[in-house]
Motif scaffolding. Structure first.
Motif, short mmCIF file in Angstrom:
data_model
loop_
_atom_site.label_atom_id
_atom_site.label_comp_id
_atom_site.label_asym_id
_atom_site.label_seq_id
_atom_site.Cartn_x
_atom_site.Cartn_y
_atom_site.Cartn_z
N ARG A 62 -14.71 -8.89 6.55
CA ARG A 62 -13.61 -7.01 6.17
C ARG A 62 -12.32 -6.99 6.33
NH1 ARG A 62 -18.63 -3.14 6.50
NH2 ARG A 62 -16.93 -1.75 7.37
N LEU A 63 -11.48 -5.92 6.40
CA LEU A 63 -10.60 -5.62 6.93
C LEU A 63 -10.78 -4.90 8.14
CD1 LEU A 63 -8.65 -4.71 3.37
CD2 LEU A 63 -8.46 -7.13 4.54
N SER A 86 -4.09 -4.42 8.80
CA SER A 86 -4.40 -5.03 7.68
C SER A 86 -5.69 -3.39 6.91
CB SER A 86 -4.89 -5.93 7.25
OG SER A 86 -6.27 -6.13 8.18
N ARG A 87 -5.82 -3.04 7.52
CA ARG A 87 -7.32 -1.93 6.65
C ARG A 87 -6.22 -0.95 6.75
NH1 ARG A 87 -11.88 0.94 8.75
NH2 ARG A 87 -13.18 2.08 6.98
N TRP A 112 -2.75 -1.03 6.37
CA TRP A 112 -1.45 -0.77 5.21
C TRP A 112 -2.44 -0.97 4.14
CZ3 TRP A 112 3.28 -0.56 5.39
CH2 TRP A 112 3.62 -0.90 6.47
N ASP A 113 -3.68 -1.77 4.49
CA ASP A 113 -4.77 -1.47 2.10
C ASP A 113 -3.96 0.04 2.21
OD1 ASP A 113 -6.15 -3.33 0.09
OD2 ASP A 113 -8.16 -1.43 1.15
N SER A 123 -3.57 1.94 -0.91
CA SER A 123 -3.86 2.05 -1.80
C SER A 123 -4.06 3.30 -2.93
CB SER A 123 -4.90 1.39 -1.85
OG SER A 123 -4.83 0.16 -1.69
N MET A 173 -12.94 1.05 0.35
CA MET A 173 -11.88 2.04 1.56
C MET A 173 -12.97 2.09 2.63
SD MET A 173 -8.31 4.01 0.94
CE MET A 173 -8.24 3.65 -1.16
N LYS A 218 -13.50 -2.94 2.73
CA LYS A 218 -12.43 -4.32 1.89
C LYS A 218 -11.76 -3.12 1.28
CE LYS A 218 -17.68 -5.41 0.58
NZ LYS A 218 -18.43 -4.83 -0.53
N ARG A 219 -10.87 -4.62 0.58
CA ARG A 219 -9.21 -4.62 -0.13
C ARG A 219 -9.66 -3.42 -1.19
NH1 ARG A 219 -5.19 -6.28 1.75
NH2 ARG A 219 -6.21 -8.16 2.92
N ALA A 220 -9.05 -2.58 -1.12
CA ALA A 220 -9.04 -1.57 -2.68
C ALA A 220 -7.87 -1.56 -3.02
CB ALA A 220 -9.07 -0.53 -1.97
N LEU A 221 -6.73 -1.98 -2.47
CA LEU A 221 -5.33 -2.10 -3.72
C LEU A 221 -5.50 -3.22 -4.81
CD1 LEU A 221 -2.03 -1.92 -3.11
CD2 LEU A 221 -2.16 -4.74 -1.96
#
Length: 124
Positions: free
Chosen positions: A11-12, A16-17, A19-20, A24, A87, A91-94
């Motif tokens: 998990r972010l 980093s979360r 920024w993602d 996004s 989001m 998790k990474r949503a980018l």
């Protein structure tokens, strides 16, 4: 071995979360603006029928017009919801945001190509 297969994805956390989420949301908003312009181009694409001299394929043109107008918006809404879920789950949503815009633009381009293909001897 089974512990590796059942391990949850990382998990972010922290910046980093942030920024993602920030990137996004920015990509989805800019993509929505671009798709509004694409929607208007498809809306006024009906004027391409004036280049028809009688041998046009009306069903192909109409299908392309509806695809270019409706499907990109539906793809954008579905992709945005999917990205928001990612989001919330940290998790990474980018990649989902980028993929959403790419797929929506590809669907729009396909609809425009169908419209152009329905009119033989079409010139800009």
């Amino acid at each position: 071995m089974t512990a590796e297969l059942t391990a949850k994805p990382k998990r972010l956390t922290g910046s980093s979360r942030g920024w993602d989420i920030g990137i996004s949301v920015t990509i989805l908003c800019l993509g929505a603006v671009v798709l509004v312009v694409a929607f208007l181009i498809a809306l006024f694409g009906v004027m391409m029928v004036s280049a028809c001299s009688g041998e046009c394929s009306a069903p192909l043109f109409m299908a392309g017009w509806l695809i270019a107008m409706i499907l990109p918006c539906a793809v954008l809404v579905a992709g945005t919801i999917w990205a928001i879920v990612f989001m919330i789950r940290a998790k990474r949503a980018l990649f989902i945001a980028i993929g959403t815009i790419a797929v929506a633009f590809a669907v729009w381009a396909g609809g425009i190509a169908m419209m152009i293909g329905a009119i033989p001897d079409f010139t800009w």
